[in-house]
Design an enzyme around this catalytic site. Structure first.
Site, PDB file in Angstrom:
ATOM      1  N   SER A 269      26.986   5.831 101.741  1.00 60.23           N
ATOM      2  CA  SER A 269      27.140   4.445 101.304  1.00 60.23           C
ATOM      3  C   SER A 269      25.824   3.687 101.441  1.00 60.23           C
ATOM      4  O   SER A 269      25.424   2.944 100.537  1.00 60.23           O
ATOM      5  CB  SER A 269      28.225   3.747 102.139  1.00 60.23           C
ATOM      6  OG  SER A 269      29.484   4.344 101.922  1.00 60.23           O
TER       7      SER A 269
ATOM      8  N   HIS B 159      27.785  -3.290 102.755  1.00 55.90           N
ATOM      9  CA  HIS B 159      28.650  -2.146 103.046  1.00 55.90           C
ATOM     10  C   HIS B 159      30.086  -2.598 103.279  1.00 55.90           C
ATOM     11  O   HIS B 159      31.040  -1.933 102.859  1.00 55.90           O
ATOM     12  CB  HIS B 159      28.126  -1.409 104.284  1.00 55.90           C
ATOM     13  CG  HIS B 159      28.904  -0.198 104.652  1.00 55.90           C
ATOM     14  ND1 HIS B 159      29.631  -0.097 105.824  1.00 55.90           N
ATOM     15  CD2 HIS B 159      29.090   0.987 104.002  1.00 55.90           C
ATOM     16  CE1 HIS B 159      30.220   1.084 105.892  1.00 55.90           C
ATOM     17  NE2 HIS B 159      29.909   1.764 104.799  1.00 55.90           N
TER      18      HIS B 159
ATOM     19  N   ARG C 112      24.622  -4.032 106.125  1.00 52.30           N
ATOM     20  CA  ARG C 112      25.976  -3.965 106.701  1.00 52.30           C
ATOM     21  C   ARG C 112      26.935  -4.904 105.974  1.00 52.30           C
ATOM     22  O   ARG C 112      28.116  -4.580 105.784  1.00 52.30           O
ATOM     23  CB  ARG C 112      25.924  -4.311 108.181  1.00 52.30           C
ATOM     24  CG  ARG C 112      25.279  -3.259 109.056  1.00 52.30           C
ATOM     25  CD  ARG C 112      26.268  -2.239 109.525  1.00 52.30           C
ATOM     26  NE  ARG C 112      25.586  -1.064 110.083  1.00 52.30           N
ATOM     27  CZ  ARG C 112      26.196   0.050 110.442  1.00 52.30           C
ATOM     28  NH1 ARG C 112      27.516   0.147 110.294  1.00 52.30           N
ATOM     29  NH2 ARG C 112      25.523   1.072 110.920  1.00 52.30           N
TER      30      ARG C 112
END
Length: 210
Positions: A16, A42, A39
Site C-alpha cells: 500500500s 493509507h 499514513r
C-alpha cells in the site's frame, strides 16, 4: 477469479505504501511530515485529503517530544480514542482520554444549553495541560480549544485538528491554521476520526524510531 496479491498484513501495508509513493506525485512535505501524510492517505485512500494537510513548522517535532515525555492525549470522541495505538503511547508513560461522555460534562452541557464537545474541551485543558489534542469529529470542540488557547487557558503541545463535516468544519481548521501553536490540520471539509488516528499513530511510530 480475483485473488488478493497477498494476505500477509505486513506485506499488504508495504504494498500500500509503495502504491502511495508511486501515485502521490510532487509534494512539498518534509520527510517527517510525509510520514504523517502517507499514513493519512493509507487510512483514507484519499490523495486529495492527504495533500491538503497543513503542518505548523514545529508540529511533528512537538508531537514526538510530547509522546516521549508521556504527555496526556485528549480525543474529542471515543472513536478516536479507540483507534489510537495505546501500547506505543503507554510505553512512554502516556495515556489517552476522552471526556465527552463524562457525567459532569453531560450535566454541565445541559445546564448551559451547549454541546458536550465544548464542555469536554473546557475540562480537558484543566486535566491535560501540555498534552496532545486529537480532534476528528467535532468542529465545536476545535473552535472551543482555539478560543481557550487564545485566552491563555490552554497550552497544548500539539493540536491535531481534522474534523469532518459541512457545518464549521472547514472554518474551524482555517482558524486553527492561524494559531502560533504546533498543529496538524487540513484544508476543506474532509477529515474524520480515522485520519486523525492515522496522524497520531504516525507520530507515535516516529517517536519509537528516532
Amino acid at each position: 477469479m480475483f485473488r488478493p496479491i497477498t494476505v500477509q498484513p505486513e506485506q499488504i501495508e508495504q504494498k500500500s505504501f509503495q502504491i502511495i509513493d508511486e501515485e502521490i506525485g510532487e509534494h512539498t512535505f518534509s520527510e517527517e511530515q510525509y510520514a504523517v501524510v502517507q499514513r493519512v492517505i493509507h487510512a483514507s485512500a484519499d490523495f486529495e485529503l492527504g495533500k491538503s494537510l497543513l503542518f505548523h513548522p514545529r508540529a511533528v517535532e512537538a508531537g514526538v517530544a510530547a509522546i516521549r515525555a508521556g504527555k496526556k492525549i485528549v480525543a474529542d470522541v471515543q472513536m478516536v480514542q479507540v483507534g489510537i495505538n495505546k501500547a506505543r503511547i503507554e510505553k512512554y508513560g502516556g495515556s489517552v482520554h476522552v471526556y465527552i461522555s463524562d457525567e459532569d460534562v453531560m450535566k454541565e452541557a445541559k445546564r448551559l444549553n451547549t454541546t458536550r464537545a465544548i464542555v469536554a474541551m473546557r475540562k480537558a485543558v484543566k486535566e491535560a495541560d501540555g498534552g496532545i489534542f486529537a480532534i476528528g469529529n467535532a468542529p465545536t470542540a476545535l473552535l472551543e480549544l482555539i478560543r481557550l488557547v487564545k485566552e491563555g487557558e490552554a497550552r497544548p503541545s500539539l493540536i491535531i485538528g481534522l474534523p469532518v463535516g459541512f457545518v464549521s468544519a472547514a472554518e474551524s481548521k482555517e482558524e486553527l491554521a492561524k494559531l502560533d501553536v504546533p498543529f496538524i490540520t487540513n484544508i476543506g471539509r474532509k477529515g474524520g476520526s480515522t485520519v486523525t488516528v492515522a496522524a497520531l499513530n504516525a507520530l507515535s511510530i516516529l517517536a519509537e524510531r528516532e
